[in-house]
Write a protein that holds these residues in place. Structure first.
Motif, PDB file in Angstrom:
ATOM      1  N   ALA A 229      -3.136   5.695   2.320  1.00  0.00           N
ATOM      2  CA  ALA A 229      -2.763   4.279   2.411  1.00  0.00           C
ATOM      3  C   ALA A 229      -3.535   3.590   3.540  1.00  0.00           C
ATOM      4  O   ALA A 229      -4.002   2.458   3.386  1.00  0.00           O
TER       5      ALA A 229
ATOM      6  N   LEU B 232       0.831  -1.209   0.000  1.00  0.00           N
ATOM      7  CA  LEU B 232       0.000   0.000   0.000  1.00  0.00           C
ATOM      8  C   LEU B 232       0.866   1.259   0.000  1.00  0.00           C
ATOM      9  O   LEU B 232       0.569   2.234  -0.687  1.00  0.00           O
TER      10      LEU B 232
ATOM     11  N   ARG C  93       2.184   1.960  -3.308  1.00  0.00           N
ATOM     12  CA  ARG C  93       1.174   2.552  -4.187  1.00  0.00           C
ATOM     13  C   ARG C  93       1.079   4.066  -4.000  1.00  0.00           C
ATOM     14  O   ARG C  93       0.830   4.797  -4.944  1.00  0.00           O
TER      15      ARG C  93
END
Lengths: 252, 616
Positions: A157, A129, A132
């Motif tokens: 996140a 996460l 990302r």
């Protein structure tokens, strides 16, 4: 296209003030829906009706058919609604990684576990996460010493930790520099498309609204006065009147 | 009928002096947000000073009241010294530090009073002109009680006039509602705070001075009256004068009539009323919910880290050394070390709830005491073997924490501290007043460990190992999801709630968990001393725990261990060597700690060795 959230006939009064007056709208899957309006229009109240902080006097909110009215914020989160706040709320005594782990622990019902230690739990998922949102390099730093823009990313996140169907973002770019704002909203838009998440956000920055929203709804004095594609809303006479004044004072 | 009326008037008379001290405390809290633990000491000072004035000058009726006023004024000046010398430096500090600092003042004033007036209780002189009694419905009532009944409403009226008819009073009321706004409007806050403190201290002094013909003066007044004053302030609503009056009357009458119905339970009644009010109206009968402070919160502690190599080596070396101690040292050293093991466990369990849990409990002694008394009662009445009693103690304490904690975690901040204190006082009152079952002040004696632990050395190893294992469990729990999620609830209740964490339930469980370990510490204590007394449940026991955690450093994990060891060694040494003014020395250490080393010993050392970025 399917509908994720349906708000129907929401009403909420405080004393004699109708803060939210018969508001209905839908959020489509994979869409970014912006909720705008001048100060005091009822945006925050409306948000709090959706996330369970407040209970509407009348009306219903359904998430993929499930009734949300009467549920606590915690229960609503468990059904797949993530949240970010206007002023970031993170766990200051924990690292970036640990903040995301908290959401994963809670999502996996591990809040009471006393056998395993946190440093061995959901690290890969949390790192994915953070990857990302571009925070991997800072994963070991304490949240209390991060720059504000980075905190916003951490919050994003964390909000993604329960694989939400819907994100409620209250002024996601408040307090950020113009460039950071665009970056954060682009990131949000990418994630939303990739994971087919819907977003409902309030925003004061019109560049952010018209640059990223798929749809816009406008509140004024508790009522919904316009909704539609950004360009249609921009050209709506009533909306222009609210934001710019009717011009009648000058015309006279 | 007449008897009940007299009882009613007696209740009103005692309400007056309670009202005076509570009103002072309430005004100070309203404006400065400091809950002044030392207010009972000011009350005591008022009593001693007026006693001294009245007995040396032997004035007439007018002179008596002038002496009372003079005593109150002196106490007001002492209040100014405390405010400018100490409190002004810690207005920004967390509530815990402020409460602890005022506790330091209690110790110092207590020592000074002892030094000047001695240990013996002083019987108050009669008030000239009011030394008779009058007859009402065939029962007699001391004339002085009438004077007291008048005094309360009189002072209430004067305060009301000051607050509503003067500019200063308006400012005080404004600051009680929103002191930051008053500051932002350019009001000289330093003067306002000092003058408010003068008024508050004056009222406490007046309360103490006026009651000497009834109650005299003794050295236990400070803590005895402070508990009642707390209760009244909380019931009436912090910052509300009228509320304080109302609550004082309620408590005065509750005591007057409670003693007829439940002579064994008067103290329990009082704290039970407070607990109910806190639950139904946490801000008190006539108080208002507190305005949200705009001040930035405290900087959070740095993220948890496993102990590094140096710390691990240090710990291993310490444990090895402790294992070898019995080979070369006296029983006396062993006794002190056993005390230390017990208090380390007590302090670490308290730290669990106040550090990571973020809930500063002022009544952790309740669970320690439940463990201690649970053990002693089991052994005394049922002849339970030691091994079984040691297992039962944490369970009994956990059940107590389960009940008290359920109520307490509904509140936060000062109110949480007060409610936990109230529950601890309820426990104490039961133990203290229920003579038939707990033997009250005489304690329960002859509670000794099993034969295999009867030697000091054997018990030393037993206490060491038990304490080590428990401290390890508590510490490790902080690294597990349970510990982390508890900390998450403290760091940001908003965020925690938004990711599905039930913060209140988490705090409740942490409270029970910590209570169980405190109970075990109490049980180990009982077997090491062979006896238990109500002191083990009293306020100072709770405060000692807080001191240990603070001394070591609340934002560290090893802090409570180091703090408990240092504090226990220090107090054992100070009291066993009968060091002069040892209370004052302890008080001064508390003040120095709060003002100069708020990060504690371990926090101080850590800050020295850590790169700046990682500091909290």
């Amino acid at each position: 296209m399917s509908t994720v959230l349906i708000a129907n006939g929401l009403k909420k009064s405080f004393g004699g003030v109708k803060a939210v007056d018969d508001v209905s709208f839908e959020v489509e899957a994979g869409h970014l829906l912006a909720m705008i309006g001048p100060n005091g229009a009822g945006k925050t109240t409306c948000f709090n009706l959706l996330n369970g902080q407040l209970k509407p006097d009348e009306g219903s909110v359904t998430l993929e058919g499930q009734q949300l009215v009467g549920l606590t914020p915690r229960q609503i989160w468990r059904l797949g609604v993530g949240r970010t706040f206007q002023i970031t709320a993170t766990f200051g005594s924990m690292t970036v990684l640990e903040n995301v782990q908290m959401a994963l622990l809670s999502h996996n019902q591990k809040n009471m576990a006393i056998r395993a230690v946190v440093s061995n739990l959901y690290v890969d998922e949390a790192m994915a996460l953070l990857e990302r949102v571009g925070m991997v390099e800072q994963s070991g730093r304490a949240c209390s010493i991060l720059a504000y823009g980075d905190l916003k990313r951490v919050e994003l996140a964390v909000a993604l930790g329960n694989e939400p169907r819907l994100l409620l973002m209250d002024e996601p770019t408040a307090g950020m520099a113009p460039r950071e704002r665009i970056e954060l909203m682009e990131l949000t838009a990418e994630i939303v498309r990739e994971r087919n998440i819907s977003v409902l956000f309030t925003e004061h920055d019109m560049d952010v609204v018209f640059g990223h929203a798929d749809e816009v709804i406008v509140l004024n004095r508790g009522q919904l006065i316009a909704k539609g594609a950004p360009d249609d809303v921009r050209n709506d006479a009533q909306v222009q009147e609210i934001y710019l004044g009717s011009g009648s004072t000058f015309a006279a | 009928m007449g008897f009940y009326f007299i009882q009613f008037l007696t209740g009103l008379a005692s309400a007056s002096s309670l009202f005076l001290i509570a009103a002072g405390m309430s005004i100070i809290f309203g404006v400065t947000r400091i809950l002044n633990f030392a207010h009972g000491s000011l009350y005591m000072l008022g009593a001693y000073i007026s006693y001294w004035l009245v007995t040396t000058l032997t004035p007439g009726p007018l002179g008596f009241w002038l002496a009372v006023l003079a005593a109150a004024t002196v106490v007001g000046l002492v209040g100014i010294v405390i405010e400018t010398g100490l409190l002004r430096r810690i207005y920004q500090a967390p509530e815990l530090f402020q409460l602890i600092a005022t506790f330091g003042v209690i110790l110092i004033i207590s020592d000074i009073t002892r030094f000047i007036w001695g240990e013996t209780d002083l019987v108050g002189p009669r008030a000239p002109g009011l030394d008779g009694a009058i007859e009402i419905f065939g029962h007699s009532l001391p004339e002085y009680d009438i004077a007291m009944i008048v005094l309360g409403p009189l002072v209430l009226g004067i305060i009301w006039l000051i607050f509503h008819r003067t500019r200063w009073g308006t400012l005080v009321r404004a600051a009680t509602q929103d002191r930051e706004m008053v500051g932002a409007l350019g009001v000289n806050q330093a003067f306002l705070f000092t003058s408010v403190f003068f008024l508050g201290a004056f009222l406490a002094g007046l309360g103490g001075a006026a009651q000497i013909p009834k109650g005299g003066a003794d050295l236990l007044m400070d803590l005895n009256v402070i508990a009642e004053a707390f209760v009244i302030v909380v019931i009436g609503g912090m910052g509300s004068i009228l509320g304080a009056f109302l609550a004082a009357v309620i408590i005065g009458e509750l005591n007057a009539f409670g003693i007829l119905v439940f002579p064994q339970m008067t103290l329990v009644l009082m704290f039970a009323v407070m607990a109910i009010v806190l639950l139904v109206r946490p801000w008190g009968l006539l108080g208002r919910p507190e305005a949200v402070s705009r001040a930035p919160g405290e900087a959070p502690e740095p993220p948890l880290q496993r102990a590094d190599k140096a710390v691990r080596c240090l710990f291993t070396a310490t444990i090895l050394l402790l294992l070898l101690v019995p080979l070369f040292s006296s029983d006396f050293i062993l006794v002190i070390l056993i005390d230390i093991f017990i208090f380390v466990l007590f302090a670490v369990s308290l730290h669990f709830i106040m550090g990571p849990g973020g809930l500063v409990s002022f009544g952790h002694a309740a669970y320690y005491g439940l463990g201690a008394y649970g053990t002693a009662l089991l052994v005394h009445y049922l002849g339970t073997p030691m091994e079984f009693a040691l297992i039962a103690a944490p369970i009994i304490a956990a059940i107590g924490a389960l009940v008290f904690g359920w109520f307490s975690v509904r509140l936060s901040g000062v109110y949480f501290a007060m409610l936990t204190l109230a529950f601890a006082q309820i426990t104490w009152s039961v133990v203290f007043q229920w003579n038939d079952f707990t033997y009250g002040d005489d304690g329960i004696l002859n509670i000794w460990p099993s034969a295999w632990l009867s030697s000091k050395t054997a018990y030393y190893y037993f206490a060491l190992i038990l304490s080590l294992v428990c401290v390890y469990i508590l510490r490790r729990t902080l690294f597990t999801p349970f510990g982390y999620i508890t900390r998450a609830g403290r760091d940001s209740p908003l965020r925690a709630d938004a990711i599905g964490i039930n913060v209140q339930r988490q705090q409740w469980l942490a409270f029970i968990f910590a209570g169980a370990f405190a109970g075990l510490a109490g049980s180990i204590y009982v077997f090491s001393k062979g006896s238990v007394f109500p002191d083990q449940v009293a306020i100072p026991q709770s405060i000692d725990g807080l001191m240990m955690v603070l001394l070591g450093g609340v934002k560290t994990l090893t802090g409570p261990i180091v703090g408990a060891a240092a504090f226990t060694a220090l107090t054992d040494w100070l009291s066993s060597n009968e060091v002069w003014f040892w209370r004052s020395i302890l008080g001064a250490i508390i003040l120095a700690l709060v003002i100069l080393f708020p990060q504690g010993i371990v926090g101080f050392v850590r800050d020295k060795f850590r790169p700046p970025e990682e500091r909290g």
